[in-house]
Design an enzyme around this catalytic site. Structure first.
Site, PDB file in Angstrom:
ATOM      1  N   ARG A 138       0.859  -1.185   0.000  1.00 64.34           N
ATOM      2  CA  ARG A 138       0.000   0.000   0.000  1.00 64.34           C
ATOM      3  C   ARG A 138       0.892   1.231   0.000  1.00 64.34           C
ATOM      4  O   ARG A 138       1.813   1.341   0.800  1.00 64.34           O
ATOM      5  CB  ARG A 138      -0.880   0.012   1.248  1.00 64.34           C
ATOM      6  CG  ARG A 138      -1.647   1.316   1.441  1.00 64.34           C
ATOM      7  CD  ARG A 138      -2.648   1.215   2.599  1.00 64.34           C
ATOM      8  NE  ARG A 138      -3.297   2.489   2.853  1.00 64.34           N
ATOM      9  CZ  ARG A 138      -3.083   3.231   3.948  1.00 64.34           C
ATOM     10  NH1 ARG A 138      -2.244   2.837   4.883  1.00 64.34           N
ATOM     11  NH2 ARG A 138      -3.711   4.375   4.094  1.00 64.34           N
ATOM     12  N   HIS A 164      -3.104  10.953   1.292  1.00 68.78           N
ATOM     13  CA  HIS A 164      -2.544  10.714   2.624  1.00 68.78           C
ATOM     14  C   HIS A 164      -1.989  12.054   3.129  1.00 68.78           C
ATOM     15  O   HIS A 164      -0.792  12.206   3.366  1.00 68.78           O
ATOM     16  CB  HIS A 164      -1.464   9.634   2.554  1.00 68.78           C
ATOM     17  CG  HIS A 164      -1.151   8.980   3.870  1.00 68.78           C
ATOM     18  ND1 HIS A 164      -1.161   7.616   4.049  1.00 68.78           N
ATOM     19  CD2 HIS A 164      -0.816   9.498   5.083  1.00 68.78           C
ATOM     20  CE1 HIS A 164      -0.831   7.322   5.308  1.00 68.78           C
ATOM     21  NE2 HIS A 164      -0.615   8.456   5.958  1.00 68.78           N
ATOM     22  N   GLU A 175      -7.436   8.243   6.861  1.00 67.56           N
ATOM     23  CA  GLU A 175      -7.694   8.862   8.154  1.00 67.56           C
ATOM     24  C   GLU A 175      -8.229  10.289   8.082  1.00 67.56           C
ATOM     25  O   GLU A 175      -7.557  11.242   8.509  1.00 67.56           O
ATOM     26  CB  GLU A 175      -6.416   8.820   8.997  1.00 67.56           C
ATOM     27  CG  GLU A 175      -5.884   7.414   9.201  1.00 67.56           C
ATOM     28  CD  GLU A 175      -4.707   7.352  10.180  1.00 67.56           C
ATOM     29  OE1 GLU A 175      -4.149   8.403  10.518  1.00 67.56           O
ATOM     30  OE2 GLU A 175      -4.375   6.243  10.616  1.00 67.56           O
ATOM     31  N   ASN A 228      -7.296   1.305   9.981  1.00 69.12           N
ATOM     32  CA  ASN A 228      -5.995   1.552  10.615  1.00 69.12           C
ATOM     33  C   ASN A 228      -6.192   1.431  12.110  1.00 69.12           C
ATOM     34  O   ASN A 228      -7.094   2.064  12.682  1.00 69.12           O
ATOM     35  CB  ASN A 228      -5.486   2.963  10.308  1.00 69.12           C
ATOM     36  CG  ASN A 228      -4.944   3.104   8.894  1.00 69.12           C
ATOM     37  OD1 ASN A 228      -4.976   2.149   8.115  1.00 69.12           O
ATOM     38  ND2 ASN A 228      -4.443   4.279   8.571  1.00 69.12           N
ATOM     39  N   TYR A 236      -3.928   0.859  15.939  1.00 67.89           N
ATOM     40  CA  TYR A 236      -2.627   0.728  16.599  1.00 67.89           C
ATOM     41  C   TYR A 236      -2.700   0.297  18.063  1.00 67.89           C
ATOM     42  O   TYR A 236      -1.871  -0.459  18.529  1.00 67.89           O
ATOM     43  CB  TYR A 236      -1.864   2.066  16.523  1.00 67.89           C
ATOM     44  CG  TYR A 236      -1.331   2.347  15.141  1.00 67.89           C
ATOM     45  CD1 TYR A 236      -0.026   2.024  14.795  1.00 67.89           C
ATOM     46  CD2 TYR A 236      -2.144   2.912  14.156  1.00 67.89           C
ATOM     47  CE1 TYR A 236       0.471   2.254  13.520  1.00 67.89           C
ATOM     48  CE2 TYR A 236      -1.661   3.147  12.871  1.00 67.89           C
ATOM     49  CZ  TYR A 236      -0.358   2.814  12.560  1.00 67.89           C
ATOM     50  OH  TYR A 236       0.126   3.032  11.296  1.00 67.89           O
ATOM     51  N   GLU A 265      -3.394  -0.545   8.124  1.00 69.10           N
ATOM     52  CA  GLU A 265      -2.217  -0.226   8.940  1.00 69.10           C
ATOM     53  C   GLU A 265      -2.362  -0.842  10.324  1.00 69.10           C
ATOM     54  O   GLU A 265      -3.435  -0.767  10.928  1.00 69.10           O
ATOM     55  CB  GLU A 265      -2.059   1.290   9.165  1.00 69.10           C
ATOM     56  CG  GLU A 265      -1.648   2.092   7.967  1.00 69.10           C
ATOM     57  CD  GLU A 265      -1.509   3.592   8.267  1.00 69.10           C
ATOM     58  OE1 GLU A 265      -1.277   3.973   9.444  1.00 69.10           O
ATOM     59  OE2 GLU A 265      -1.644   4.377   7.323  1.00 69.10           O
TER      60      GLU A 265
HETATM   61  C1  GBH Z   1      -0.978   6.575  11.189  1.00 68.66           C
HETATM   62  O1  GBH Z   1      -1.996   7.195  11.931  1.00 68.66           O
HETATM   63  C2  GBH Z   1      -0.713   7.321   9.896  1.00 68.66           C
HETATM   64  O2  GBH Z   1      -1.655   6.962   8.900  1.00 68.66           O
HETATM   65  C3  GBH Z   1       0.683   7.065   9.363  1.00 68.66           C
HETATM   66  O3  GBH Z   1       0.981   7.960   8.334  1.00 68.66           O
HETATM   67  C4  GBH Z   1       1.703   7.151  10.477  1.00 68.66           C
HETATM   68  O4  GBH Z   1       3.009   6.940  10.014  1.00 68.66           O
HETATM   69  C5  GBH Z   1       1.327   6.140  11.527  1.00 68.66           C
HETATM   70  O5  GBH Z   1       0.092   6.496  12.054  1.00 68.66           O
HETATM   71  C6  GBH Z   1       2.276   6.073  12.709  1.00 68.66           C
HETATM   72  O6  GBH Z   1       2.235   7.258  13.445  1.00 68.66           O
HETATM   73  O7  GBH Z   1      -1.029  13.102  19.986  1.00 68.66           O
HETATM   74  O8  GBH Z   1      -2.791  14.512  19.099  1.00 68.66           O
HETATM   75  O9  GBH Z   1      -0.830  14.082  17.817  1.00 68.66           O
HETATM   76  C7  GBH Z   1      -2.342   6.541  13.133  1.00 68.66           C
HETATM   77  C8  GBH Z   1      -3.428   7.288  13.896  1.00 68.66           C
HETATM   78  C9  GBH Z   1      -4.016   9.292  15.042  1.00 68.66           C
HETATM   79  C10 GBH Z   1      -1.954   8.239  15.507  1.00 68.66           C
HETATM   80  C11 GBH Z   1      -3.486  10.563  15.664  1.00 68.66           C
HETATM   81  C12 GBH Z   1      -1.407   9.510  16.091  1.00 68.66           C
HETATM   82  C13 GBH Z   1      -1.806  11.538  17.118  1.00 68.66           C
HETATM   83  C14 GBH Z   1      -2.564  12.156  18.210  1.00 68.66           C
HETATM   84  N1  GBH Z   1      -2.921   8.505  14.477  1.00 68.66           N
HETATM   85  N2  GBH Z   1      -2.453  10.297  16.648  1.00 68.66           N
HETATM   86  S1  GBH Z   1      -1.751  13.553  18.808  1.00 68.66           S
END
Ligand code: GBH
Length: 496
Positions: free
Chosen positions: A92, A138, A185, A325, A327, A397
């Protein structure tokens, strides 16, 4: 010339299951633009909002930008060889809009060199037997569109501009790409870009973050534009491209799971539901149910826009698959019955790493928002499956950073047992959701093939299954997790 896999032309459910087995193998996801490509001013590309944001002092924690990143723009052959050597079945990646239409607009010129770059890349992937999964957006809006009319805040202008860009890509790649994702996202584009201000263009009501912005209205307008653009794009794809080429299209939503901070408090239980609705259902409810969730309407009132009949007709039913996605998980503590702050985007609650008794949700990582919790993945797969009537899910993801990884030197840095453990437990949780709970996951892609530009965290945070030596010429070295994920996926092949 490479041809696209015949399997994907008009997949029946049975074929989709075969694809599942094919894709449930080691896979890697990537992003175009500043995360891996670099070459930000080459071959006609103009700046994106992230180039501008990164060059605004104080926005990126290590002060870096995506100028070189992993240099992937110049290393497509090397990256494909790496994927192949790791046994990847799918890849992807996203297309950088500012390479395709550098000024961005529907009447602006198409940059053929940019289009050709991705056509060759997709041909080479297919030649190598790797299925391309393409994300159109993105986060890298052509900067000109932000300057000219406010980007996604301006629905009237943004939707037709995005449609034109999408059309150029469907024309160039429609016959070759079996899986399309409109937006990655939209929560982040809207919430982090227009309320929190941590992502480009960084607008916020918080005047210590940005001199302009209104967190109480702009994220909801931005999200609305993205939904409308998604709906219109899918309509165009289905009317003009799918009949000729087949292929499937969906949107990728981020969502982390939540447990109540106090399992005996009904307020916290209700807040868990609100948290998932504000993060996921903001977009998924209009797509699967034709309206925004009640909890959002109740909290936001008229600040949440309404859809016209045409808009919602395009949006409802617009996912061929659900791009997920995921995590991590949090403990959710309600702020109710206090009213939500006007700038709140999460549902009047807070997300914590510890519950009421001080139990952590998972181990610390390098990312301030991420603690792994594999059971939460299975639970969220079930929540999505139940709420949206068992959609086909492509996990676009999942992955982790590691606390202090960036301080390690080569070759010690290749020994990423923490990441191996993450993938082992998460893939197991996913396999259980499929085999025992009947969730319809047909593919999963690890984030990420290699360490890359981690947005506002710069290069300090690494997510790759391959190490990138940024100081030593961007050379890539597979970490332990690169080979481990291959074995872990293979263990589940044919069993789900
Ligand atoms: C992914 O988002 C992205 O799609 C990708 O590009 C990135 O590399 C990957 O995460 C790893 O970070 O503390 O307010 O800044 C994951 C979902 C949602 C995770 C927002 C980070 C940040 C909240 N993201 N979050 S904040």
């Amino acid at each position: 010339m490479a041809t696209r896999p015949a399997l994907h032309s008009a997949p029946s459910d049975e074929q989709a299951q075969q694809v599942a087995k094919m894709i449930l193998k080691p896979n890697t996801a990537e992003a175009g633009l500043s995360q891996i490509e670099g070459a930000i001013d080459e071959d006609g590309r103009l700046p994106s909002i992230w180039d501008t944001f990164a060059n605004t002092p104080g926005k990126i924690s290590d002060g870096t930008d995506g100028r070189v990143a992993c240099d992937s723009y110049h290393r497509t052959a090397e990256d494909i060889a790496l994927l192949k050597s790791l046994g990847a079945k799918a890849y992807r990646f996203s297309i950088a809009w500012p390479r395709i239409i550098p000024l961005g607009g529907r009447d602006d010129p198409v940059n053929q060199v940019g289009v050709d770059h991705y056509v060759k890349f997709v041909d080479d992937l297919l030649e190598a037997g790797i299925v391309p999964v393409v994300t159109l957006y993105h986060w890298d809006l052509p900067d000109n569109l932000d300057k000219k009319y406010g980007g996604v805040l301006n629905k009237q202008e943004f939707v037709p501009d995005f449609l034109r860009y999408a059309r150029v890509m469907f024309e160039a790649l429609g016959s070759k790409v079996p899986y399309w994702i409109t937006f990655n996202e939209p929560f982040c584009t809207s919430g982090l870009g227009y309320a929190v201000g941590k992502h480009a263009p960084g607008r916020s009501s918080d005047r210590t973050v940005n001199p302009v912005g209104d967190s109480s209205t702009e994220p909801w307008l931005a999200g609305h534009s993205l939904l409308c653009a998604h709906g219109a794009t899918v309509k165009m794809f289905r009317e003009e491209f799918k009949p000729k080429y087949g292929g499937e299209i969906g949107i990728t939503l981020n969502g982390d799971y939540g447990y109540p901070w106090d399992a005996n408090n009904p307020e916290d239980m209700a807040a868990v539901e609100r948290k998932l609705e504000f993060a996921i259902s903001w977009f998924a409810d209009p797509i699967y149910h034709g309206q925004y969730p009640d909890s959002m309407r109740a909290q936001l009132g008229d600040r949440l826009p309404t859809f016209t009949d045409d808009e919602i007709a395009n949006i409802k039913g617009s996912n061929d698959f659900y791009g997920m996605n995921h995590y991590c998980s949090h403990f959710i503590k309600s702020w109710a019955p206090k009213p939500a702050p006007i700038t709140d985007i999460e549902g009047n609650l807070e997300c914590l790493f510890f519950d009421k008794n001080g139990t952590p949700v998972g181990k610390e990582t390098q990312s301030p928002w991420l603690r792994p919790n594999a059971p939460g993945f299975r639970k969220l797969l079930n929540w999505i499956s139940d709420r949206y009537n068992h959609p086909k899910i492509l996990v676009t993801e999942f992955g982790t950073s590691i606390k202090g990884e960036n301080d390690l030197k080569y070759p010690e840095i290749l020994d990423d047992e923490f990441r191996c453990d993450y993938f082992r437990t998460y893939i197991q949780a996913m396999a259980e959701a499929v085999a025992q709970d009947g969730v319809n996951v047909f593919g999963a892609l690890c984030w990420s093939l290699m360490d890359n530009y981690e947005w506002s965290e710069g290069y300090e945070t690494r997510f790759g299954v391959c190490y990138v030596d940024y100081e030593g010429g961007q050379k890539r070295f597979p970490k332990k997790s690169a080979t481990d994920t291959k074995e872990i996926f293979e263990q589940y092949m044919g069993k789900v």
